[in-house]
Design an enzyme around this catalytic site. Structure first.
Site, short mmCIF file in Angstrom:
data_model
loop_
_atom_site.label_atom_id
_atom_site.label_comp_id
_atom_site.label_asym_id
_atom_site.label_seq_id
_atom_site.Cartn_x
_atom_site.Cartn_y
_atom_site.Cartn_z
N LYS A 58 -26.94 -17.51 19.93
CA LYS A 58 -26.04 -16.62 18.41
C LYS A 58 -26.55 -15.31 18.43
O LYS A 58 -25.86 -14.05 17.55
CB LYS A 58 -26.81 -17.34 17.34
CG LYS A 58 -26.32 -18.87 16.42
CD LYS A 58 -25.46 -18.94 16.14
CE LYS A 58 -25.31 -20.08 15.24
NZ LYS A 58 -23.71 -20.30 14.57
N GLU A 209 -19.37 -32.70 19.53
CA GLU A 209 -20.10 -32.87 17.97
C GLU A 209 -21.02 -33.69 17.93
O GLU A 209 -21.11 -35.43 18.14
CB GLU A 209 -18.99 -33.46 17.21
CG GLU A 209 -18.27 -31.34 16.82
CD GLU A 209 -17.51 -31.99 15.29
OE1 GLU A 209 -16.92 -31.31 14.11
OE2 GLU A 209 -16.66 -32.91 15.06
N SER A 309 -26.69 -23.95 24.66
CA SER A 309 -26.76 -23.22 22.89
C SER A 309 -27.54 -23.34 22.47
O SER A 309 -27.79 -21.50 22.31
CB SER A 309 -25.62 -23.78 21.99
OG SER A 309 -26.20 -24.86 21.30
#
Lengths: 324, 324
Positions: A58, A209, A309
């Site tokens: 991020k 997901e 991630s």
């Protein structure tokens, strides 16, 4: 809302973002594991964004967005809403660029993420994830205080920044047969999609997901944006009720498939990453690996990329999950 | 026993070992953490041997030793005794070199290490760490079966192999002001000492032992080899009752200090490594970091190396420690 803006976000924006991030973000390593290769029957290459600044990809999008603020925007400040990693990303980026930051966070956000965000000097406003609308709170704060709202995923500068994950990966490892990317709001997946189509166009790109929150899969299959109730899943970083308009448009065009992983599969993948790769990864972070570990005969003998991630997980919670 | 053999182990042997390990062992990365730098007030550079093959530096010495076997030795096989990581190192090296391996392991060795050793195809013989003499069992097996005994640390080829950890570190980061290395039997510390004196002669070299088993510190201070009862410590990889003759001779000559860390300090260091660096490290592996985290004013502003020795820890046990 239309999706004509899709044409406004291209791989050129990813390249420009990479220039802004050069020397600021880490160029994270690509990790491998012989044991995981043996388990999958493929060569698996992990892009290790848990080793990025703030412990998650991020930071790339956040810094890319804030570094494009004009003087007035810098003086007034930034506001955002986030379940965690985007909050830290904006908070650190704001501190590095000397911009005041206000972060709207859910009351049940992991304590480690709240503490880290506050540690970067941001002001924190809390809300109830299950009853309040964080986007509305963010918009109100922006209007009241003259702040610039940088949402966690549905913004061209965020998407372009996250796309540098894919750019670096392909630059380091060359073409891939398949690439598995975690999917929450779609900022990472859509950004990586731009890089994939530019750098390894034949690569099969798969979003992953949490099974409890498969709004993206539903949207992808129906061809229209589906919104679900806020899902309850271990993968708190992917507990989004819907994709964004920008991210969905790119995902529809450039992604090949969306699959899901259960919470149990995430825990198994976290344990495997800890025991074989010696890496601490948050539940959201192993979505890609969990999908690859599900029996997938089509991967046999292939070169497969997996994006990890992030690695921000409360240690007590992490200990509970490892001991399961 | 005399210590005149010290002259027979030099940095040239470390260089030769590096040649044998080239393309076989991993050249492990050097990791850093801004938060740990801030905590210590120094630039801390971690040599990440938990990312080595078998999850510990021990592979270097094991492979260096076995790759020098002659044809008769290869045909007959190798025997060793080990609390864990050396066992895996010998087992994997033996498999790579097609040599039969017999490993004498304590009955209370971590299950993950026993399973991994067996997984590499070695035969395992167990003994009671608190009542039986593993060296005698190993020697008996060697005599009965014509095997070559490769002990876990007190052997020139083991010491030279472990020394490649230091060689790689200095080659990558240049001179250091100080270097902290975990200390059990002294194979790693003595090997790294040879590399340190050759490549960064002014570096202050510090061995770090578990406080419950400070035989090395006692030996160093008295100038003679001290043997203690088998210590009970979380740092199972450093639970040795004494240094070896070769390792002690080099340590006396080339090491500047030996300090200790308590089990509680090890747990704190493991938690810090998990939360900031996202790395899974075994208790023995954080001995060096634990020592650096103790208030040490002399480190202020310095460039400090820390060797992380390994990452092999049962996940259930690891979870217990993180949750403390």
């Amino acid at each position: 809302m239309d999706t004509t803006t899709i044409g406004d976000i291209t791989f050129d924006d990813v390249v420009a973002a990479a220039g802004r991030l050069d020397g600021v973000a880490h160029r994270t390593p690509v990790l491998t594991s012989r044991r995981i290769d043996d388990l999958v029957g493929a060569e698996v290459l992990f892009k290790a964004e848990h080793l990025q600044r703030v412990g998650a990809f991020k930071f790339r999008g956040g810094y890319n967005a804030l570094s494009q603020f004009d003087d007035d925007q810098r003086a007034a400040g930034v506001v955002t809403y986030s379940s965690g990693n985007h909050a830290q990303a904006i908070a650190l980026s704001a501190r590095l660029l000397d911009i005041p930051a206000t972060i709207v966070m859910p009351t049940d956000a992991p304590a480690s993420k709240v503490a880290a965000t506050r540690g970067y000097g941001a002001e924190i406003v809390t809300y109830d994830r299950y009853t309040q609308d964080r986007a509305a709170i963010g918009a109100d704060l922006a209007a009241e205080r003259g702040l610039t709202l940088i949402p966690p995923y549905d913004h061209p500068h965020i998407i372009a920044g996250q796309g540098t994950v894919g750019k670096e990966l392909f630059e380091e490892v060359g073409d891939l047969d398949a690439l598995f990317v975690c999917l929450g709001g779609g900022g990472l997946l859509s950004g990586v999609a731009l890089a994939t189509r530019a750098l390894s166009p034949g690569c099969r790109l798969v979003g992953v997901e949490p099974a409890a929150g498969n709004d993206g899969q539903q949207s992808f299959e129906r061809g229209e944006l589906v919104t679900i109730e806020p899902p309850r899943t271990l993968a708190d970083g992917a507990a989004t009720p819907s994709l964004g308009h920008h991210t969905f448009a790119i995902i529809r065009r450039d992604v090949d498939a969306i699959v899901t992983a259960t919470d149990n599969e995430l825990v198994d993948a976290m344990r495997l990453v800890a025991s074989t790769m010696k890496q601490v990864v948050e539940p959201t972070g192993v979505l890609g690996l969990a999908a690859v570990l599900a029996p997938r005969e089509e991967l046999a003998g292939q070169r497969v990329g997996v994006v990890i991630s992030g690695g921000n997980v409360d240690l007590d919670r992490y200990a509970d999950l490892l001991a399961d």
